[in-house]
Design a protein around this motif. Structure first.
Motif, PDB file in Angstrom:
ATOM      1  N   ARG A  63      -3.207   4.382   1.430  1.00  0.00           N
ATOM      2  CA  ARG A  63      -3.657   3.698   0.216  1.00  0.00           C
ATOM      3  C   ARG A  63      -4.378   2.396   0.545  1.00  0.00           C
ATOM      4  O   ARG A  63      -5.415   2.064  -0.045  1.00  0.00           O
ATOM      5  N   LEU A  64      -3.840   1.646   1.497  1.00  0.00           N
ATOM      6  CA  LEU A  64      -4.462   0.378   1.871  1.00  0.00           C
ATOM      7  C   LEU A  64      -5.851   0.582   2.466  1.00  0.00           C
ATOM      8  O   LEU A  64      -6.747  -0.243   2.267  1.00  0.00           O
ATOM      9  N   ALA A  65      -6.040   1.676   3.183  1.00  0.00           N
ATOM     10  CA  ALA A  65      -7.367   1.976   3.743  1.00  0.00           C
ATOM     11  C   ALA A  65      -8.381   2.159   2.629  1.00  0.00           C
ATOM     12  O   ALA A  65      -9.549   1.747   2.755  1.00  0.00           O
ATOM     13  N   SER A  66      -7.940   2.740   1.532  1.00  0.00           N
ATOM     14  CA  SER A  66      -8.828   2.916   0.387  1.00  0.00           C
ATOM     15  C   SER A  66      -9.131   1.572  -0.278  1.00  0.00           C
ATOM     16  O   SER A  66     -10.287   1.259  -0.601  1.00  0.00           O
ATOM     17  N   VAL A  77      -3.133  -6.486   5.190  1.00  0.00           N
ATOM     18  CA  VAL A  77      -1.904  -6.540   5.991  1.00  0.00           C
ATOM     19  C   VAL A  77      -1.171  -5.224   5.762  1.00  0.00           C
ATOM     20  O   VAL A  77      -0.688  -4.954   4.662  1.00  0.00           O
ATOM     21  N   ALA A  78      -1.122  -4.395   6.792  1.00  0.00           N
ATOM     22  CA  ALA A  78      -0.615  -3.036   6.679  1.00  0.00           C
ATOM     23  C   ALA A  78       0.869  -2.955   6.975  1.00  0.00           C
ATOM     24  O   ALA A  78       1.481  -3.899   7.487  1.00  0.00           O
ATOM     25  N   TRP A  79       1.437  -1.774   6.693  1.00  0.00           N
ATOM     26  CA  TRP A  79       2.836  -1.513   7.003  1.00  0.00           C
ATOM     27  C   TRP A  79       2.976  -1.104   8.461  1.00  0.00           C
ATOM     28  O   TRP A  79       2.167  -0.340   8.991  1.00  0.00           O
ATOM     29  N   LEU A  80       4.011  -1.624   9.108  1.00  0.00           N
ATOM     30  CA  LEU A  80       4.331  -1.222  10.472  1.00  0.00           C
ATOM     31  C   LEU A  80       5.843  -1.126  10.606  1.00  0.00           C
ATOM     32  O   LEU A  80       6.555  -2.078  10.273  1.00  0.00           O
ATOM     33  N   LEU A  95      -3.720   3.682  12.732  1.00  0.00           N
ATOM     34  CA  LEU A  95      -4.297   2.864  11.667  1.00  0.00           C
ATOM     35  C   LEU A  95      -5.821   2.920  11.688  1.00  0.00           C
ATOM     36  O   LEU A  95      -6.458   2.580  12.680  1.00  0.00           O
ATOM     37  N   MET A  96      -6.372   3.352  10.590  1.00  0.00           N
ATOM     38  CA  MET A  96      -7.824   3.408  10.434  1.00  0.00           C
ATOM     39  C   MET A  96      -8.182   2.632   9.174  1.00  0.00           C
ATOM     40  O   MET A  96      -8.618   3.186   8.177  1.00  0.00           O
ATOM     41  N   ILE A  97      -7.941   1.340   9.216  1.00  0.00           N
ATOM     42  CA  ILE A  97      -8.133   0.480   8.052  1.00  0.00           C
ATOM     43  C   ILE A  97      -9.183  -0.575   8.363  1.00  0.00           C
ATOM     44  O   ILE A  97      -8.998  -1.396   9.272  1.00  0.00           O
TER      45      ILE A  97
END
Length: 298
Positions: A63-66, A77-80, A95-97
């Protein structure tokens, strides 16, 4: 200077479970998308934003990539899953953001003794090597000690404390929060967001930003403008205030602590740009449209 909201969320309630939401948060039980935030940014004079993860699951990063494709988003800031080193390293590779600037997961008051173990230190060194920051909210003295130990172990890692480190606003208390924040401030690789977390907002019966003044003044004296950044925590802040009110009031608290306009500019955009290594997107203006028309007429 570019004005940046350094902390907000987007979500679709049907697409993701949010276990942190309770019966007290019914106002948040709807979708919040870029189209909802854009008018608020325009009204408040904000140029760009940093969007944060809000649930702990791989689908959140999809979702964040979108959302990263949105013009006003300058950083993500993504989830890890940092508790599981092997899974976290694998997630980093997946991760492809676009505009990825940091990582975090929700820790609440869980123990953090594991973050200084060798595998975790290796993970955080990899996070730092990739130019990413780590967002966290240490709320206990033990958590604070472990965050400080990690900062000393991995000095190249930029650590960003969300929501003022969750001061005891509900009781108007002081220590141990004040002492914990003072310890964190000793490390130059730690910065703080001037924002209000869900616990404080839930405890308030109404928007009481004036009660934040002593806490903001404390972090201001300890961290300085170069290590503070302004953030809305939208849409969570809507529990008690509309976006424009919250941003204006938080800005007023910053102005009280830092009368110098240059310092205010750092906190409202410069610090976020530096710590997240942002390249803020260009926000079209009326002059841009005029230039395009003139160019097309040549």
């Amino acid at each position: 200077m570019t004005v940046i909201d350094a902390h907000h969320h987007f979500w679709k309630t049907a697409a993701q479970a949010q276990p942190w939401r309770t019966h007290a948060h019914t106002a948040l039980e709807r979708d919040f998308e870029p189209a909802d935030l854009d008018p608020e940014l325009d009204n408040a004079g904000i140029d760009a934003t940093v969007v944060m993860q809000s649930v702990d699951e791989p689908a959140e990063n999809v979702r964040l990539a979108s959302y990263a494709r949105h013009d006003r988003v300058a950083g993500v800031v993504a989830w890890l899953p940092i508790r599981d080193t092997r899974a976290a390293l694998a997630e980093l590779d997946r991760l492809m953001i676009d505009k990825l600037v940091g990582v975090r997961c929700l820790i609440a008051d869980d123990p953090l003794d594991w973050i200084t173990q060798p595998n975790a230190v290796t993970l955080f060194r990899e996070v730092a090597d990739r130019g990413l920051s780590w967002d966290v909210v240490p709320i206990t003295a033990a958590q604070t000690r472990h965050v400080i130990a990690l900062a000393e172990e991995v000095p190249e890692l930029r650590i960003i404390i969300d929501h003022l480190g969750r001061p005891p606003i509900d009781t108007l208390g002081w220590d141990p929060w004040a002492a914990n924040i003072a310890e964190l401030a000793q490390n130059p690789d730690v910065a703080v967001k001037v924002s209000v977390g869900i616990d404080a907002l839930t405890a308030w019966g109404a928007w009481k930003y004036s009660e934040l003044e002593k806490y903001v003044d404390h972090v201001a004296a300890l961290f300085g403008a170069q290590r503070l950044m302004l953030a809305s925590n939208w849409p969570v802040v809507l529990l008690r205030a509309d976006y424009a009110t919250a941003w204006a009031d938080l800005s007023a608290l910053v102005a009280h602590a830092f009368p110098d306009h240059e310092d205010q500019g750092r906190i409202s955009g410069g610090t976020a740009t530096t710590w997240y290594r942002l390249s803020p997107p260009h926000v079209p203006s009326g002059n841009d449209e005029k230039s395009k028309k003139e160019e097309s007429g040549r």
